[in-house]
Design an enzyme around this catalytic site. Structure first.
Site, PDB file in Angstrom:
ATOM      1  N   TYR A 186     -84.082 -42.495  87.061  1.00 56.16           N
ATOM      2  CA  TYR A 186     -84.532 -41.117  86.899  1.00 56.16           C
ATOM      3  C   TYR A 186     -83.429 -40.112  87.241  1.00 56.16           C
ATOM      4  O   TYR A 186     -82.732 -40.277  88.239  1.00 56.16           O
ATOM      5  CB  TYR A 186     -85.731 -40.828  87.800  1.00 56.16           C
ATOM      6  CG  TYR A 186     -86.947 -41.656  87.491  1.00 56.16           C
ATOM      7  CD1 TYR A 186     -87.486 -41.701  86.216  1.00 56.16           C
ATOM      8  CD2 TYR A 186     -87.568 -42.384  88.498  1.00 56.16           C
ATOM      9  CE1 TYR A 186     -88.621 -42.456  85.948  1.00 56.16           C
ATOM     10  CE2 TYR A 186     -88.702 -43.139  88.247  1.00 56.16           C
ATOM     11  CZ  TYR A 186     -89.227 -43.177  86.962  1.00 56.16           C
ATOM     12  OH  TYR A 186     -90.338 -43.913  86.711  1.00 56.16           O
TER      13      TYR A 186
ATOM     14  N   LYS B  68     -95.603 -52.053 119.141  1.00 57.86           N
ATOM     15  CA  LYS B  68     -96.276 -50.987 118.390  1.00 57.86           C
ATOM     16  C   LYS B  68     -95.787 -50.971 116.934  1.00 57.86           C
ATOM     17  O   LYS B  68     -94.739 -51.561 116.618  1.00 57.86           O
ATOM     18  CB  LYS B  68     -95.985 -49.636 119.045  1.00 57.86           C
ATOM     19  CG  LYS B  68     -94.500 -49.256 119.010  1.00 57.86           C
ATOM     20  CD  LYS B  68     -94.196 -48.018 119.841  1.00 57.86           C
ATOM     21  CE  LYS B  68     -92.696 -47.713 119.803  1.00 57.86           C
ATOM     22  NZ  LYS B  68     -92.356 -46.594 120.726  1.00 57.86           N
TER      23      LYS B  68
END
Ligand SMILES: *Cc1c(COP(=O)(O)O)cnc(C)c1O
Length: 389
Positions: free
Chosen positions: A272, A42
């Site tokens: 940042y 999956k």
């Protein structure tokens, strides 16, 4: 790196070692004999690529494939994979009819039964159903209170030729903590649920409850089939045991070429927020991977290996990039070029290399999430594919 190699090796890549997948499947299959292995593929095989991993796992001896969604199972069939496939997570909008027509086994926790039967009537083909009992996880699966009714209803439909109850299954909540008593309690409830189904006449092909941690810690949970995800990717489900200690080989290595290198004075802010400021003259290297690629933004401090040395990420991880501080080490200045060097975020862990577990620790998560969340912008490059079929 020569110019021609640059075309063969994408500058940012998740290398998937299919030989490691095959090794892990063989190793885990040997551990669980005579039970069989379902390779859980999956979520694009936990980020490793569903189709190549499924094929490698089957080649190495996995008998089944497991996915959450019918849509994932259909993708396997569209790739020409005919092995038994089980899908276990549905909504009323799931395409049960397509699943039946593609010969996909369906997990059923209760409400799905009517939908499965309707699909079987429409395409005049009996469904193959695995009934799921919730033995304590509190997610999918029938409650114990509703189990007898679910089983008897399913057996009535079986008598009408609309389906066959081929499996009973459940899922553990704390198998990664083997000493917890809840594991024993879940197993006890699972055995009871199986007995109810068998007493009602179900002729079960497969009883299955174990995931990777249970498969490694609880031989009494193997039954006929084990659903292994994390282990086939070579990662350890246990806090205190490494892949190597379990005889597993991590299959994914995440790499990028260094995009920039610059020498800066003390006091240079980085990324940042300017949360990191160089304490001394330093060499900074820019890595072209960021949270858009699935590297968690919170994982400042995660390890990156460049030219044989591992450095922590400094400052904020941005959408596309992150920075490592190579320090003032004169060996950097004297050593191999930094721009274009391979930066490895995680991989096999051999030679003290960085690991998915270290990134998980930096991000406050688990290794499952680190590999699974690597996004589609990072090309998957398959190595050791083995002989063509
Ligand atoms: C994802 C999943 C697994 C695989 O678990 P691992 O710990 O990765 O082995 C097994 N069973 C179910 C129901 C799952 O959802």
């Amino acid at each position: 790196m020569t110019l021609s190699e640059q075309h063969v090796f994408p500058e940012r890549r998740a290398e998937i070692d299919l030989d490691a997948i095959r090794h892990n499947v063989r190793r885990l299959s040997a551990v669980i004999l005579p039970a069989k292995l379902m390779a859980v593929v999956k979520a694009d095989a936990y980020g490793h690529g569903m189709i190549p991993v499924a094929k490698a796992a089957l080649k190495a001896g996995a008998h089944w494939l497991g996915v959450a969604h019918i849509s994932e199972a259909l993708t396997l069939r569209q790739a020409g994979i005919g092995a038994p496939v089980l899908a276990w997570l549905h909504t009323p909008a799931s395409d049960f009819r397509a699943a039946l027509e593609a010969g996909i086994d369906i997990g059923c926790s209760g409400w799905e039964l009517e939908y499965i039967v309707a699909a079987a009537r429409e395409c005049q083909r009996p469904a193959r159903v695995h009934l799921k009992i919730d033995t304590g996880l509190g997610r999918n699966g029938s409650t114990a209170a509703l189990w007898d009714a679910l089983v008897s209803e399913a057996m009535q439909y079986q008598d009408q030729g609309l389906l066959r109850v081929v499996g009973v299954f459940s899922h553990f909540a704390v198998a990664d903590e083997p000493e917890r008593a809840e594991n024993d309690e879940q197993l006890r409830r699972f055995r009871e649920a199986v007995a109810v189904a068998e007493d009602a006449g179900a002729d079960l092909e497969v009883r299955h409850v174990a995931n990777t941690p249970a498969m490694l810690s609880r031989p009494d949970a193997h039954f006929d089939l084990v659903r292994a995800g994390l282990g086939i990717y070579g990662l350890s489900p246990f806090e205190n045991q490494t892949s190597a200690q379990l005889g597993l080989r991590p299959a994914m290595t995440l790499k990028a070429l260094v995009a920039s290198r610059k020498d800066v004075p003390a006091g240079q802010g980085v990324s940042y927020g300017l949360n990191y400021v160089t304490a001394r003259p330093s060499t900074l290297a820019l890595i072209p991977l960021g949270y858009a690629d699935g590297v968690p933004r919170i994982a400042t401090g995660g390890p990156v290996r460049i030219n044989g040395t591992t450095y922590p990420v400094v400052g904020r991880i941005a959408m596309d990039q992150m920075v490592v501080d190579l320090g003032a080490d004169t060996s950097v200045a004297a050593g191999p070029p930094v721009v274009g060097a391979e930066a490895e975020l995680f991989g096999t862990g051999d030679d003290g290399g960085p690991t998915a577990e270290q990134w998980a620790a930096a991000a406050g998560t688990i290794n499952y999430e680190i590999v699974t969340r690597i996004g589609p912008r990072v090309p998957r490059v398959y190595v050791n594919e083995g002989p063509a079929e």
